[in-house]
Design an enzyme around this catalytic site. Structure first.
Site, PDB file in Angstrom:
ATOM      1  N   LYS A  32     -10.332   0.142  -1.505  1.00  0.00           N
ATOM      2  CA  LYS A  32     -10.126  -0.146  -0.082  1.00  0.00           C
ATOM      3  C   LYS A  32     -10.499   1.066   0.749  1.00  0.00           C
ATOM      4  O   LYS A  32      -9.970   2.160   0.544  1.00  0.00           O
ATOM      5  CB  LYS A  32      -8.665  -0.545   0.171  1.00  0.00           C
TER       6      LYS A  32
ATOM      7  N   LYS B  95      -7.117   3.285  -2.540  1.00  0.00           N
ATOM      8  CA  LYS B  95      -7.415   3.207  -1.110  1.00  0.00           C
ATOM      9  C   LYS B  95      -7.622   4.611  -0.568  1.00  0.00           C
ATOM     10  O   LYS B  95      -6.888   5.534  -0.929  1.00  0.00           O
ATOM     11  CB  LYS B  95      -6.245   2.500  -0.415  1.00  0.00           C
TER      12      LYS B  95
ATOM     13  N   ASP C 259       0.870  -1.181   0.000  1.00  0.00           N
ATOM     14  CA  ASP C 259       0.000   0.000   0.000  1.00  0.00           C
ATOM     15  C   ASP C 259       0.907   1.231   0.000  1.00  0.00           C
ATOM     16  O   ASP C 259       1.523   1.558   1.017  1.00  0.00           O
ATOM     17  CB  ASP C 259      -0.894   0.015   1.247  1.00  0.00           C
TER      18      ASP C 259
END
EC number: 4.1.2.4
Length: 258
Positions: free
Chosen positions: A200, A166, A101
């Site tokens: 996400k 995300k 990430d």
């Protein structure tokens, strides 16, 4: 869908997370143990890069090696030094992470520079792709604030090769919101990349009821079948306690944490 049904789905979509400055091997092992529940396991655990080997060992020891291991790079500030972001991503892959990430250089975008974000994501993606590692890009919606910037960061990340977009690091005052989630999910739909790009929601999703709202939103925009661990994740720590409470027919508990 009943709250219990959505809670069970949400648990299977969690990236169970600890990203604290005082993390230790023991805390990471405890996190992995929390993820072994009577209702199944999360999609992944998310830890700082140096803890990836410990997490791998802990998951294997308890027979849950199917749980992926995610980590973070260019975290949490989203600086615009591409070389550092790439070096950190290479190190994360070398530690054995299944998923990375990376924080998008959102401050550069806010200052009008779109190119640096594209190049940073593109180069981190090349590192990940070479080792079959998934790349999630954190755009930090709570700092971007406007729909225009949230959409732009989503578009740039997707075009540069993000496997997931995300919402948040969990390290700023405003993290995941339904409003920002809608913009990001609609961008995935509008760019016609739902087959290869996921979403996400991270930080601020703490109850089974809140998780259910995000699941319903994703199903509304991208369809019921789209919502699975290949396409949808929750980044959270405290959410697990309340999902288990819902699955056991108990009330929400006040929990601190991400």
């Amino acid at each position: 869908m009943s709250l219990k049904d959505s809670a069970k789905i949400a648990l299977s979509l969690m990236d169970l997370t600890t990203l604290n400055d005082n993390d230790t091997d023991e805390k990471v092992i405890a996190l992995c143990q929390q993820g072994k529940t009577e209702f199944g396991t999360p999609a992944a655990v998310c830890v700082y890069p140096r803890f990836v080997p410990i997490a791998r060992k802990a998951l294997k020891a308890q027979g849950t090696e199917q749980v992926k291991i995610a980590t973070v790079t260019n975290f949490p500030h989203g600086n615009d030094d591409i070389d550092i972001a790439v070096a950190e991503t290479k190190a994360a892959v070398a530690y054995g992470a299944d998923e990375v990430d990376v924080v998008f250089p959102y401050k550069a975008l806010m200052a009008g520079n779109e190119q640096i974000g594209f190049e940073l994501v593109q180069q981190c993606k090349a590192v990940c792709q070479a080792s079959n590692v998934l790349l999630k890009v954190i755009i930090e919606t709570g700092e971007l604030k406007t729909a225009e910037l949230i959409r732009k960061a989503s578009e740039i990340s997707i075009k540069a090769g993000a496997d997931f977009i995300k919402t948040s690091t969990g390290k700023v005052p405003v993290n995941a919101t339904l409003e920002s989630a809608r913009i990001m999910l609609e961008t995935i739909r509008d760019l016609k990349v739902a087959d290869r790009v996921g979403f996400k929601a991270a930080g601020g999703v703490k109850t089974a009821e809140e998780a259910a709202q995000y699941l319903a939103l994703a199903q509304e925009i991208l369809g019921h079948d789209w919502v699975n661990s290949d396409h949808f994740r929750f980044g959270a720590s405290s959410l697990l306690t309340n999902l288990l409470a819902a699955l056991n027919g108990q009330a929400n508990q006040k929990v601190s944490g991400y």
